[in-house]
Design an enzyme around this catalytic site. Structure first.
Site, mmCIF file in Angstrom:
data_model
loop_
_atom_site.group_PDB
_atom_site.id
_atom_site.type_symbol
_atom_site.label_atom_id
_atom_site.label_comp_id
_atom_site.label_asym_id
_atom_site.label_seq_id
_atom_site.Cartn_x
_atom_site.Cartn_y
_atom_site.Cartn_z
ATOM 1 N N CYS A 81 -1.756 9.471 2.587
ATOM 2 C CA CYS A 81 -1.654 8.507 1.546
ATOM 3 C C CYS A 81 -2.687 8.701 0.342
ATOM 4 O O CYS A 81 -2.942 9.287 -0.406
ATOM 5 C CB CYS A 81 -1.481 7.403 1.771
ATOM 6 S SG CYS A 81 -2.917 6.561 2.710
ATOM 7 N N GLU A 117 0.654 -1.317 -0.250
ATOM 8 C CA GLU A 117 -0.008 -0.537 0.528
ATOM 9 C C GLU A 117 0.992 1.153 0.225
ATOM 10 O O GLU A 117 2.111 1.747 0.930
ATOM 11 C CB GLU A 117 -0.689 -0.237 1.582
ATOM 12 C CG GLU A 117 -2.178 -1.066 1.738
ATOM 13 C CD GLU A 117 -3.403 -0.926 0.577
ATOM 14 O OE1 GLU A 117 -3.729 -0.009 0.006
ATOM 15 O OE2 GLU A 117 -3.348 -2.195 0.554
HETATM 16 P P1 NAD Z 1 8.813 4.606 3.791
HETATM 17 O O1 NAD Z 1 8.755 3.705 2.925
HETATM 18 O O2 NAD Z 1 10.134 5.119 3.909
HETATM 19 O O3 NAD Z 1 9.155 3.656 5.514
HETATM 20 C C1 NAD Z 1 7.692 3.108 5.232
HETATM 21 C C2 NAD Z 1 8.224 1.746 6.068
HETATM 22 O O4 NAD Z 1 9.402 0.999 5.788
HETATM 23 C C3 NAD Z 1 9.005 2.312 7.541
HETATM 24 O O5 NAD Z 1 8.646 1.484 8.514
HETATM 25 C C4 NAD Z 1 10.633 1.997 7.411
HETATM 26 O O6 NAD Z 1 11.237 1.222 8.441
HETATM 27 C C5 NAD Z 1 10.404 0.879 6.028
HETATM 28 N N1 NAD Z 1 11.798 0.409 5.768
HETATM 29 C C6 NAD Z 1 12.070 1.193 5.092
HETATM 30 N N2 NAD Z 1 13.579 0.422 4.785
HETATM 31 C C7 NAD Z 1 12.790 -0.611 4.450
HETATM 32 C C8 NAD Z 1 13.442 -1.369 3.966
HETATM 33 N N3 NAD Z 1 14.717 -1.692 3.161
HETATM 34 N N4 NAD Z 1 12.768 -3.020 3.870
HETATM 35 C C9 NAD Z 1 11.803 -3.013 5.192
HETATM 36 N N5 NAD Z 1 11.422 -2.133 5.335
HETATM 37 C C10 NAD Z 1 11.491 -0.852 5.108
HETATM 38 O O7 NAD Z 1 7.532 5.429 4.150
HETATM 39 P P2 NAD Z 1 7.239 6.618 4.682
HETATM 40 O O8 NAD Z 1 8.198 8.032 4.770
HETATM 41 O O9 NAD Z 1 7.080 6.015 6.944
HETATM 42 O O10 NAD Z 1 5.960 7.048 5.164
HETATM 43 C C11 NAD Z 1 5.437 8.032 4.010
HETATM 44 C C12 NAD Z 1 4.910 6.916 3.274
HETATM 45 O O11 NAD Z 1 3.787 6.117 3.405
HETATM 46 C C13 NAD Z 1 4.192 8.320 1.654
HETATM 47 O O12 NAD Z 1 4.562 7.334 0.984
HETATM 48 C C14 NAD Z 1 2.602 7.641 2.191
HETATM 49 O O13 NAD Z 1 1.670 7.684 0.403
HETATM 50 C C15 NAD Z 1 2.846 6.411 1.820
HETATM 51 N N6 NAD Z 1 1.484 5.887 3.295
HETATM 52 C C16 NAD Z 1 1.036 4.779 2.000
HETATM 53 C C17 NAD Z 1 -0.847 4.479 2.445
HETATM 54 C C18 NAD Z 1 -1.738 3.923 1.826
HETATM 55 O O14 NAD Z 1 -2.373 3.293 2.651
HETATM 56 N N7 NAD Z 1 -1.545 3.428 0.416
HETATM 57 C C19 NAD Z 1 -1.185 4.745 3.665
HETATM 58 C C20 NAD Z 1 -0.161 5.522 4.692
HETATM 59 C C21 NAD Z 1 1.336 6.247 3.545
#
Ligand code: NAD
Length: 480
Positions: free
Chosen positions: A266, A232
């Site tokens: 999001c 997501e």
């Molecule tokens: P991010 O991708 O930077 O991090 C998300 C999570 O992934 C964190 O817990 C992080 O520690 C982890 N992570 C980082 N590198 C990883 C790896 N290599 N392997 C596994 N996990 C890893 O995102 P963010 O900045 O925390 O959140 C914002 C983003 O999330 C925005 O793009 C937003 O649109 C999206 N988002 C989507 C939804 C949805 O339902 N579609 C909902 C909320 C937020």
């Protein structure tokens, strides 16, 4: 054993590093995974009603321990009302899944269509261990939006929240520490990307909520392991305002869905396309409403716009605004990131003269910014809305529902709201899948939100006589 890594955590209202996150060490993570795997047959054997009863106890504990959880979440995010909604919402979500799950999981045997003497039955087999990785914008809700149905389905779960907003992890762990069956089925671990990556390497399926670049890494790791990955990801949601739309309805809904949680959603509206004939009136009304919004500083209980939770987001917002202004956009209101104490707040911003050459119309901004562009025909509006790498959701406003629906059906997005925006956040049963780079895998909403944690096994009972090898005797065949 390696010492646990410690990460500094910034407070979004003060800018101070006032918390240290002790990451779960890789060896500890492996032990947790092994122990949950051992417990899973017991968790599964409780049956859906038994698991629901255990989760109900957790809901009761969450209500009793509301205060420490809320305090931690408020510090993590710098906003109060949405944190309260997250904390109060979790017990409701637990009980909702418990209520609907038995019917969703009911199986019925029936004769096979082509071979009526064969009775078909189905067994649902939960994945043993599921992993959940969540972002910082709704730290609690998004940690459990997928983990709750997985637990109800009979999986054991490891949840890894974002390292940007981790203070709520401790009170959360306390909320189920004294419920033995749940403590054996659920673990909440602490860490950053390295911890997330280690988690993907330990589980049987993963649900990831976050950015597109990280989602790609998660998908690649999962693909190499042949495990399902449900992603997501980000969005750049468009709103189309057709000429017959109520300006009052459209501006209210668009403003809310562009500004709520300071645009750190999001499903935030990040592009607005307005019919030429009503463009100026629309902008005037939107700007007057946006200008009345206030930041929630100095009093967290006053105002509408919280601080930017993640400091790096301020650089993205500044870059997008600078690029838009350089390419001819006009600021109708707002336009600055202001510093109060050490925190950063983005002013509610409306931009006009936006074009698709601007990054602010193509990349996720994640701030309280509404760029507006006019269109001269409905065809042009649809083309512009679909001209995006993203396809999370969209909104259409019109005085004529049939006209709005015809437009909605042509939009490349998983959920389209008509005469409102972001309605999937209030319609839990609406199944939807993301289009394009906004995600991958089955719907997290509706029945599929639970069923994707279960492998379908076909049980086939022969009630007649099995065919013998005589049926394949060449001597009996005649040339057709
Ligand atoms: P991010 O991708 O930077 O991090 C998300 C999570 O992934 C964190 O817990 C992080 O520690 C982890 N992570 C980082 N590198 C990883 C790896 N290599 N392997 C596994 N996990 C890893 O995102 P963010 O900045 O925390 O959140 C914002 C983003 O999330 C925005 O793009 C937003 O649109 C999206 N988002 C989507 C939804 C949805 O339902 N579609 C909902 C909320 C937020």
């Amino acid at each position: 054993m390696m010492p646990a890594r410690i990460l500094p955590v910034r407070n979004p209202r003060t800018g101070d590093v006032d918390y240290q996150l002790h990451c779960t060490a890789p060896e500890a993570l492996r032990d947790i995974a092994a122990s949950l795997r051992q417990s899973q047959p017991r968790w599964s054997a409780l049956g859906v009603h038994g698991r629901s009863e255990v989760l109900d106890q957790w809901a009761t504990q969450l209500i009793a321990l509301k205060r420490p959880l809320l305090d931690a979440l408020v510090t993590d995010t710098g906003r109060y009302r949405l944190s309260l909604a997250e904390v109060e919402g979790l017990p409701h979500k637990i009980r909702r899944w418990a209520k609907v799950a038995p019917e969703i999981l009911r199986t019925r045997s029936h004769p096979a269509a082509m071979s009526p003497q064969v009775t078909l039955d189905r067994q649902y087999v939960p994945y043993t261990l599921a992993g959940f990785i969540s972002p910082w914008n709704f730290p609690l809700s998004l940690s459990f939006i997928d983990a709750l149905p997985a637990l109800i389905a009979g999986c054991c779960a490891i949840v890894k929240p974002s390292e940007v907003t981790p203070r709520f992890i401790e009170p959360l762990r306390e909320s189920f520490a004294n419920i033995p069956e749940l403590a054996d089925a659920l673990a909440v671990v602490a860490g950053d990307g390295a911890t997330g990556n280690a988690l993907v390497n330990l589980v049987d399926m993963v649900c990831f909520t976050g950015s597109v670049p990280t989602g790609r890494k998660v998908a690649e790791t999962a693909a190499a392991r042949f495990i399902p990955a449900f992603l997501e990801l980000g969005g750049k949601d468009p709103a189309i305002v057709l000429q017959s739309a109520s300006l009052s309805v459209a501006t209210d809904a668009i403003l809310r869905q562009g500004m709520v949680n300071a645009g750190q959603v999001c499903l935030s509206l990040e592009r607005v396309y307005v019919a030429e004939a009503i463009h100026d009136q629309f902008v005037q009304l939107l700007v007057s409403k946006a200008s009345a919004l206030e930041i929630n500083h100095p009093d967290i209980h006053k105002g509408h716009i919280g601080p930017l939770i993640f400091q790096k987001q301020a650089d993205i917002i500044r870059d997008h605004l600078a690029d838009a202004l350089e390419r001819g956009a006009t600021i109708a209101c707002g336009g600055s990131i202001i510093r109060r104490d050490g925190g950063l707040w983005c002013e509610p911003t409306v931009l006009t003269n936006a074009t698709h050459e601007m990054r602010i119309m193509r990349e996720e901004t994640f701030g309280p910014i509404l760029p507006v562009m006019s269109f001269s025909s409905t065809e042009e509006a649809i083309r512009l809305a679909n001209d995006s790498d993203f396809g999370l959701s969209a909104a259409v406003f019109s005085g004529d529902i049939a006209e709005a629906r015809a437009v909605a059906e042509r939009l490349e997005a998983g959920g389209v709201s008509i005469n409102d925006a972001g309605l999937q956040s209030v319609t839990t049963e609406a199944e939807k899948q993301s289009f394009k780079f906004s995600g991958l895998g089955g719907s997290r909403m509706g029945n599929e939100g639970l069923l994707r944690f279960l492998r379908r096994k076909a049980l086939m009972i022969q009630t007649g006589t099995p065919r013998s090898m005589d049926a394949f005797d060449e001597a009996d065949s005649s040339i057709a």
